[in-house]
Motif scaffolding. Structure first.
Motif, PDB file in Angstrom:
ATOM      1  N   VAL A 133       2.170 -11.709  10.250  1.00 18.76           N
ATOM      2  CA  VAL A 133       1.256 -10.239  10.174  1.00 18.76           C
ATOM      3  C   VAL A 133       0.344 -10.225   8.942  1.00 18.76           C
ATOM      4  CG1 VAL A 133       1.805  -8.139   9.320  1.00 18.76           C
ATOM      5  CG2 VAL A 133       3.251  -8.274  11.063  1.00 18.76           C
TER       6      VAL A 133
ATOM      7  N   ARG B  17       7.751   0.607  10.590  1.00 20.36           N
ATOM      8  CA  ARG B  17       5.941   0.252  10.693  1.00 20.36           C
ATOM      9  C   ARG B  17       5.289  -0.431  11.412  1.00 20.36           C
ATOM     10  NH1 ARG B  17       5.916  -4.547   7.260  1.00 20.36           N
ATOM     11  NH2 ARG B  17       3.159  -3.154   7.024  1.00 20.36           N
TER      12      ARG B  17
ATOM     13  N   VAL C 177       1.363  -0.695  11.878  1.00 26.98           N
ATOM     14  CA  VAL C 177       1.948  -2.474  11.783  1.00 26.98           C
ATOM     15  C   VAL C 177       0.102  -2.969  13.482  1.00 26.98           C
ATOM     16  CG1 VAL C 177       1.889  -5.221  12.861  1.00 26.98           C
ATOM     17  CG2 VAL C 177       3.002  -3.801  10.412  1.00 26.98           C
TER      18      VAL C 177
ATOM     19  N   ILE D 299       9.968  -6.576  11.172  1.00 25.81           N
ATOM     20  CA  ILE D 299       9.030  -5.714   9.839  1.00 25.81           C
ATOM     21  C   ILE D 299      10.170  -4.070  10.412  1.00 25.81           C
ATOM     22  CG2 ILE D 299       7.029  -6.792  10.414  1.00 25.81           C
ATOM     23  CD1 ILE D 299       5.913  -4.565  11.759  1.00 25.81           C
TER      24      ILE D 299
ATOM     25  N   GLN E 134       6.359 -11.292   9.849  1.00 28.09           N
ATOM     26  CA  GLN E 134       5.873 -10.778   9.539  1.00 28.09           C
ATOM     27  C   GLN E 134       5.194 -12.275   8.798  1.00 28.09           C
ATOM     28  OE1 GLN E 134       8.699  -9.600   5.932  1.00 28.09           O
ATOM     29  NE2 GLN E 134       9.693  -8.948   7.190  1.00 28.09           N
TER      30      GLN E 134
ATOM     31  N   GLU F 250      -3.330  -1.642  12.772  1.00 30.77           N
ATOM     32  CA  GLU F 250      -4.327  -3.261  12.409  1.00 30.77           C
ATOM     33  C   GLU F 250      -4.587  -4.034  12.912  1.00 30.77           C
ATOM     34  OE1 GLU F 250      -3.651  -4.370   7.445  1.00 30.77           O
ATOM     35  OE2 GLU F 250      -1.571  -3.722   8.313  1.00 30.77           O
TER      36      GLU F 250
END
Length: 506
Positions: free
Chosen positions: A245, A273, A277, A269, A242, A280
């Protein structure tokens, strides 16, 4: 005739998306290495989790020797183990039931009864991270053994952490621990990492993948060590938790490339998700103009099966449609029963998917330098010409990396360099076909040598218009130029030249 060394597959099998294969018992022999290289693997990954410096030296040398014999060259990536939290040894596996207590001790395991006053079973194991009691808080989740065992923190003091078992399981020795959402204070590099890196640099590795990157300073620390060792290896930051990220943008800016390491990331995570991610991260890398690798579990079922699942096919297809620079195989090519078939499956999925992708250029990339903006014009021109390509001459790799980041689908990027380390590093970015060639003092002679080679090797037909990016001398001043060049015909006696012309190392 100018000697040119390449990492090419062939003009008929041109693909934009690169393939990374991890070496292991199933693929590290010279025979299997040769097959992987012939199949089209672009980068060989050395996973240092259980490897030694001696193995690195032997394996890198073997890769270079086999590449020379095959007549096709590949890059080498060292994936350092990095810091990790693990449980200590246990004499026999512990069967943890829901509601049991599991205590992690940082300074030795005491002899205690296995039952508490309330009748719940109580177990104790050691942990290799002294800072664990200070980093966790009551209510935090602790995941053990790739998330198979889930615990909740009840209490912590200076020498232990007491947890309650939420999801039961069997605990063996030295199991990996994940702490979702917890900012741990582990070092970026361990003593083992530094020892491995020294061996890798001496052997001539091209890339270093840094595990568990949590902040940009982790990348800076590795770069400082590489500078001290005199290495030009590029850094691939692995996003696995995390913290990585949250800090993705400064990490991407600091690194040379990113790996979406979906194994630990999928534990750290919420699993629902993970695809979001991934998207992204890919988009953030494309905006920064940095290569991105999608890794872990792409074809996991092919460790034991000759065919992938439909879900795996869709997963790889999604990575290609997102226009990741590379897709990576791990267990499939280290211990799997079908390593060559796994590479062939990736090639087939890539070959079927890439033609369906929009030809629009990457509009998210931020081009700051005028030279970089000129490259966008080159990409537009090559696409509008049709059946064209871009020829670029580079000593740093910058121009080719930017061109790859622009994503001109359908346009091969022929990158010529006279620097061997850059030649290998150009095997990662999307769409780039690298060539190692001695540059002439006369820029015109260098261009003609490159065009003649592309024609002779079947990359371009006679009469094809190519966009050429190079320097020119004007009034004793070096200027950047964008040129249109038409490929000349090749005499019949030269058209049958064999691959041996480009199989010698520099």
């Amino acid at each position: 005739m100018t000697e040119i060394i390449s990492g090419e597959n062939s003009a008929s099998t041109y693909r934009h998306t690169k393939i990374v294969a991890t070496l292991g018992p199933a693929t590290e022999s010279p025979e299997r290495l040769a097959e992987l290289i012939r199949l089209g693997v672009d980068l060989m990954r050395l996973n240092m989790a259980h490897a030694t410096p001696e193995w690195v030296r032997e394996t890198v040398g073997r890769i270079r020797d086999v590449s020379q014999q095959v007549g096709r060259h590949v890059a080498v990536m060292m994936d350092v183990k990095g810091p990790e939290i693990r449980t200590g040894p246990v004499e026999t596996p512990i069967d943890l039931n829901e509601g049991d207590l599991l205590e992690f001790y940082v300074d030795g395991v005491p002899a205690i009864d296995s039952e508490t006053e309330s009748g719940r079973k109580r177990w104790c194991v050691s942990v290799n991270y002294p800072g664990l009691p200070e980093d966790v808080q009551v209510g935090n989740t602790v995941l053990v053994d790739s998330g198979l065992i889930r615990l909740r923190v009840l209490e912590a003091d200076s020498h232990r952490v007491i947890c309650q078992v939420i999801t039961p399981g069997r605990l063996g020795s030295r199991r990996h621990i994940n702490l979702p959402g917890v900012q741990v204070r582990l070092p970026a590099l361990t003593a083992k990492d530094e020892k491995d890196l020294r061996a890798g640099v001496a052997a001539g590795i091209d890339f270093v993948a840094l595990s568990f990157v949590r902040q940009a300073s982790d990348v800076d620390e590795l770069r400082e060590l590489l500078d001290q060792l005199g290495s030009q290896a590029r850094i691939i930051a692995k996003i696995e938790d995390q913290a990585g990220v949250r800090n993705m943008r400064p990490i991407i800016h600091a690194a040379d490339a990113i790996m979406v390491a979906r194994g630990d990331l999928g534990i750290e995570i919420d699993y629902d998700r993970l695809p979001l991610v991934q998207t992204e991260l890919v988009r953030a890398c494309q905006a920064e103009g940095k290569p991105v690798i999608i890794a872990t579990h792409l074809l996991e079922s092919m460790i034991d099966s000759p065919m992938p699942t439909r879900a795996e096919i869709s997963d790889v297809c999604n990575a290609v449609r997102e226009q990741a620079d590379a897709v990576m195989l791990s267990g499939e090519t280290t211990t799997g029963n079908y390593p060559l078939e796994s590479v062939e499956v990736l090639k087939r999925i890539i070959g079927s998917t890439e033609p369906s992708i929009s030809a629009d250029l990457n509009q998210n990339i931020r081009l700051k330098e005028p030279k970089a903006k000129m490259l966008r014009s080159a990409a537009v021109l090559a696409q509008e010409l049709g059946e064209s390509g871009i020829v670029v001459f580079t000593r740093s790799g910058f121009l080719a990396y930017v061109l790859g980041a622009l994503r001109p689908r359908g346009v091969p990027i022929y990158a010529f360099t006279d620097v061997e380390s850059v030649f290998h590093q150009l095997m990662l970015p999307w769409g780039v076909e690298p060539f190692l060639m001695q540059f002439s003092d006369d820029p015109e002679a260098t261009i003609l040598d490159a065009l003649e080679y592309l024609s002779r090797r079947g990359w371009c037909r006679a009469g094809t218009w190519l966009v050429v990016i190079t320097n020119a001398l004007a009034n004793e001043q070096v200027i950047d130029t964008l040129q249109l060049r038409q490929v000349a015909g090749v005499p019949a006696h030269e058209a049958s030249a064999t691959a041996s012309e480009c199989s010698t190392t520099a």
